[in-house]
Design an enzyme around this catalytic site. Structure first.
Site, PDB file in Angstrom:
ATOM      1  N   ARG A  53      25.262   0.561  13.873  1.00 25.35           N
ATOM      2  CA  ARG A  53      24.937   0.938  12.486  1.00 25.35           C
ATOM      3  C   ARG A  53      24.347   2.344  12.438  1.00 25.35           C
ATOM      4  O   ARG A  53      24.590   3.114  11.515  1.00 25.35           O
ATOM      5  CB  ARG A  53      23.976  -0.086  11.845  1.00 25.35           C
ATOM      6  CG  ARG A  53      23.422   0.346  10.498  1.00 25.35           C
ATOM      7  CD  ARG A  53      22.846  -0.795   9.657  1.00 25.35           C
ATOM      8  NE  ARG A  53      22.150  -1.798  10.438  1.00 25.35           N
ATOM      9  CZ  ARG A  53      20.949  -1.640  11.017  1.00 25.35           C
ATOM     10  NH1 ARG A  53      20.285  -0.514  10.871  1.00 25.35           N
ATOM     11  NH2 ARG A  53      20.404  -2.621  11.726  1.00 25.35           N
ATOM     12  N   TYR A 106      34.986   7.862 -13.447  1.00 29.05           N
ATOM     13  CA  TYR A 106      35.664   6.704 -12.859  1.00 29.05           C
ATOM     14  C   TYR A 106      34.925   5.429 -13.297  1.00 29.05           C
ATOM     15  O   TYR A 106      33.688   5.357 -13.199  1.00 29.05           O
ATOM     16  CB  TYR A 106      35.673   6.856 -11.337  1.00 29.05           C
ATOM     17  CG  TYR A 106      36.155   5.648 -10.602  1.00 29.05           C
ATOM     18  CD1 TYR A 106      37.494   5.272 -10.644  1.00 29.05           C
ATOM     19  CD2 TYR A 106      35.278   4.861  -9.858  1.00 29.05           C
ATOM     20  CE1 TYR A 106      37.940   4.150  -9.977  1.00 29.05           C
ATOM     21  CE2 TYR A 106      35.720   3.740  -9.178  1.00 29.05           C
ATOM     22  CZ  TYR A 106      37.053   3.388  -9.243  1.00 29.05           C
ATOM     23  OH  TYR A 106      37.490   2.273  -8.579  1.00 29.05           O
ATOM     24  N   ASP A 179      32.186  14.487  -7.574  1.00 31.55           N
ATOM     25  CA  ASP A 179      33.142  13.537  -6.995  1.00 31.55           C
ATOM     26  C   ASP A 179      34.452  14.300  -6.811  1.00 31.55           C
ATOM     27  O   ASP A 179      35.147  14.604  -7.773  1.00 31.55           O
ATOM     28  CB  ASP A 179      33.308  12.341  -7.941  1.00 31.55           C
ATOM     29  CG  ASP A 179      34.261  11.277  -7.382  1.00 31.55           C
ATOM     30  OD1 ASP A 179      35.130  11.627  -6.562  1.00 31.55           O
ATOM     31  OD2 ASP A 179      34.134  10.103  -7.786  1.00 31.55           O
ATOM     32  N   LYS A 204      41.504   7.384  -1.085  1.00 28.35           N
ATOM     33  CA  LYS A 204      42.550   8.049  -1.858  1.00 28.35           C
ATOM     34  C   LYS A 204      43.222   9.138  -1.006  1.00 28.35           C
ATOM     35  O   LYS A 204      43.855   8.814  -0.026  1.00 28.35           O
ATOM     36  CB  LYS A 204      41.951   8.581  -3.168  1.00 28.35           C
ATOM     37  CG  LYS A 204      40.998   7.583  -3.869  1.00 28.35           C
ATOM     38  CD  LYS A 204      41.690   6.335  -4.398  1.00 28.35           C
ATOM     39  CE  LYS A 204      40.734   5.241  -4.838  1.00 28.35           C
ATOM     40  NZ  LYS A 204      39.698   5.618  -5.797  1.00 28.35           N
TER      41      LYS A 204
HETATM   42  C1  LIG Z   1      38.456   5.083  -6.279  1.00 25.29           C
HETATM   43  C2  LIG Z   1      37.440   6.031  -6.761  1.00 25.29           C
HETATM   44  C3  LIG Z   1      36.076   5.821  -6.523  1.00 25.29           C
HETATM   45  C4  LIG Z   1      35.553   4.567  -5.841  1.00 25.29           C
HETATM   46  O1  LIG Z   1      35.914   4.495  -4.501  1.00 25.29           O
HETATM   47  P1  LIG Z   1      36.200   3.128  -3.704  1.00 25.29           P
HETATM   48  O2  LIG Z   1      36.645   3.607  -2.374  1.00 25.29           O
HETATM   49  O3  LIG Z   1      37.242   2.369  -4.459  1.00 25.29           O
HETATM   50  O4  LIG Z   1      34.915   2.373  -3.660  1.00 25.29           O
HETATM   51  C5  LIG Z   1      35.188   6.789  -6.956  1.00 25.29           C
HETATM   52  N1  LIG Z   1      35.604   7.893  -7.604  1.00 25.29           N
HETATM   53  C6  LIG Z   1      36.909   8.115  -7.867  1.00 25.29           C
HETATM   54  C7  LIG Z   1      37.311   9.357  -8.592  1.00 25.29           C
HETATM   55  C8  LIG Z   1      37.871   7.193  -7.455  1.00 25.29           C
HETATM   56  O5  LIG Z   1      39.158   7.424  -7.740  1.00 25.29           O
END
Ligand SMILES: *Cc1c(COP(=O)(O)O)cnc(C)c1O
Length: 387
Positions: A53, A106, A179, A204
């Site tokens: 961890r 999001y 983000d 993503k």
């Molecule tokens: C998918 C997404 C998230 C969340 O991420 P996870 O890996 O699904 O927990 C946060 N911000 C954006 C812009 C996203 O597309």
């Protein structure tokens, strides 16, 4: 080789944190599953590793690679994007503190901030991030600790001036969190524009193959890095070794993939613009997009995400979503395969009925790396089926 941080993006992507294994010369660093490490006498660690961890060489390789690509001093890898976000907010905010975030954030981010962290006394104000006066007013109205922005935003594709927003946040003693999931570090590096923290859903574009869920935080400041590192260790939402390995493998090809995603996004957006069924195309690569000039300034290219609104309303959007064959109807984005999403019922169902709700005539396309002509032909046959 190991890449120094002055090397070009693709060189850093392939080499940062990826030194060959010294014992065998294995070019790909091995995947370390061990949860614990032998000590040469009590507390006498071989190379700092003690327990999984707290530290794992495969996770460290990813973290080094991420920091090198975002221009940070440290990166932290988590089990999901939302786990990264939760840990970040725990590191930065206390009860009574406030978060100002985009009014098209999001859906999962808004749900975390509003419905989970709200119960722990952290307030929030959603605001249009492209309106800097509105942001400044919202920031001053409360004890704002964090300004949180997505640019391009999801799924409305709004562009926010990161440099200007950083000044607004810093003037009020708040930190700017970007983000960067939609752009990825290949297209945009927010830390260089004054942001304090970069957040990723590595699920993503960074992972890029729709086969691993993960998240990351990247920072420049050493004190911030220490706070986040403590929470990552103490709360424990770390990524597992296999997930870190897959994410690293994806990240090595990010640049070549983003070039192709961007070409396909542009081609699909330009085709959509010509179509009589279409009410609006939301893509920053189109010259009449309100954020086009700003995007051209702060992004290298415009990416593979395209949103489209239909004159035929909800029925037309649903019909297209259910009639494509190359585009797969699915949540998520950023993979090599093209995906089609109906946000108001899928990714953004959690904000339905709130001020963050998404128009019902909107589809969000994640353009993959297939041939653009095949993507367009697929859309064309689906458009022909609109009732
Ligand atoms: C998918 C997404 C998230 C969340 O991420 P996870 O890996 O699904 O927990 C946060 N911000 C954006 C812009 C996203 O597309």
């Amino acid at each position: 080789m190991t890449a120094n941080n002055n090397a070009g993006f693709n060189t850093r992507a392939v080499h940062a944190g990826q030194a060959f294994e010294p014992r065998t010369g294995a070019v790909v660093p091995p995947l370390h599953f061990s949860t614990t490490y032998a000590q040469d006498g009590i507390g006498n660690l071989r190379s700092g590793y003690e327990y999984g961890r707290g530290g794992n060489p495969t996770r460290d390789a990813l973290q080094e690679q991420l920091a090198a690509l975002e221009g940070g001093s440290a990166a932290f890898s988590f089990g999901s994007g939302l786990a990264a976000e939760d840990s970040l907010i725990r590191a930065l905010a206390r009860p009574g503190d406030h978060i100002v975030l985009g009014n098209d954030a999001y859906g999962g981010t808004y749900r975390l901030i509003n419905r989970v962290l709200g119960d722990w006394g952290i307030g929030n104000t959603p605001v249009d991030m492209s309106d800097l006066d509105a942001v400044a007013a919202a920031v001053r109205a409360n004890k704002t600790r964090i300004v949180w922005v997505e640019t391009p935003s999801n799924p409305m594709m709004k562009i926010t001036d990161i440099e200007a927003l950083a000044a607004v946040a810093h003037d009020a003693g708040a930190l700017l969190v970007v983000d960067n999931t939609f752009a990825s570090p290949y297209l945009q590096t927010p830390l260089a524009l004054g942001a304090d923290v970069v957040v990723h859903s590595t699920t993503k574009y960074i992972g890029g193959h729709s086969d691993v869920v993960g998240g990351a935080l990247v920072v420049k400041d050493a004190e911030l890095a220490e706070k986040i590192g403590f929470i990552q260790f103490a709360v424990g939402a770390v990524s597992g070794p296999m997930d870190a390995f897959l994410t690293t493998r994806g990240l090595k090809t990010l640049g070549v993939r983003m070039d192709r995603h961007s070409e396909n996004g542009q081609a699909v957006a330009e085709w959509l613009l010509q179509r009589p069924e279409v009410e609006a195309v939301l893509y920053p690569g189109l010259p009449d997009h309100p954020g086009h000039d700003l995007a051209a300034k702060q992004m290298k290219k415009f990416g593979g995400m395209v949103s489209v609104q239909f004159k035929g309303g909800e029925a037309a959007a649903r019909s297209v979503a259910e009639n494509t064959t190359v585009f797969t109807l699915a949540e998520s984005l950023g993979g090599i395969e093209s995906l089609m999403n109906y946000p108001s019922e899928m990714t953004h169902a959690s904000v339905k009925g709130t001020e963050l709700a998404v128009p019902v005539n909107l589809l969000r396309l994640s353009c993959g790396i297939e041939e653009a002509a095949d993507l367009i032909a697929d859309l064309e046959q689906a458009f022909a089926k609109i009732g």
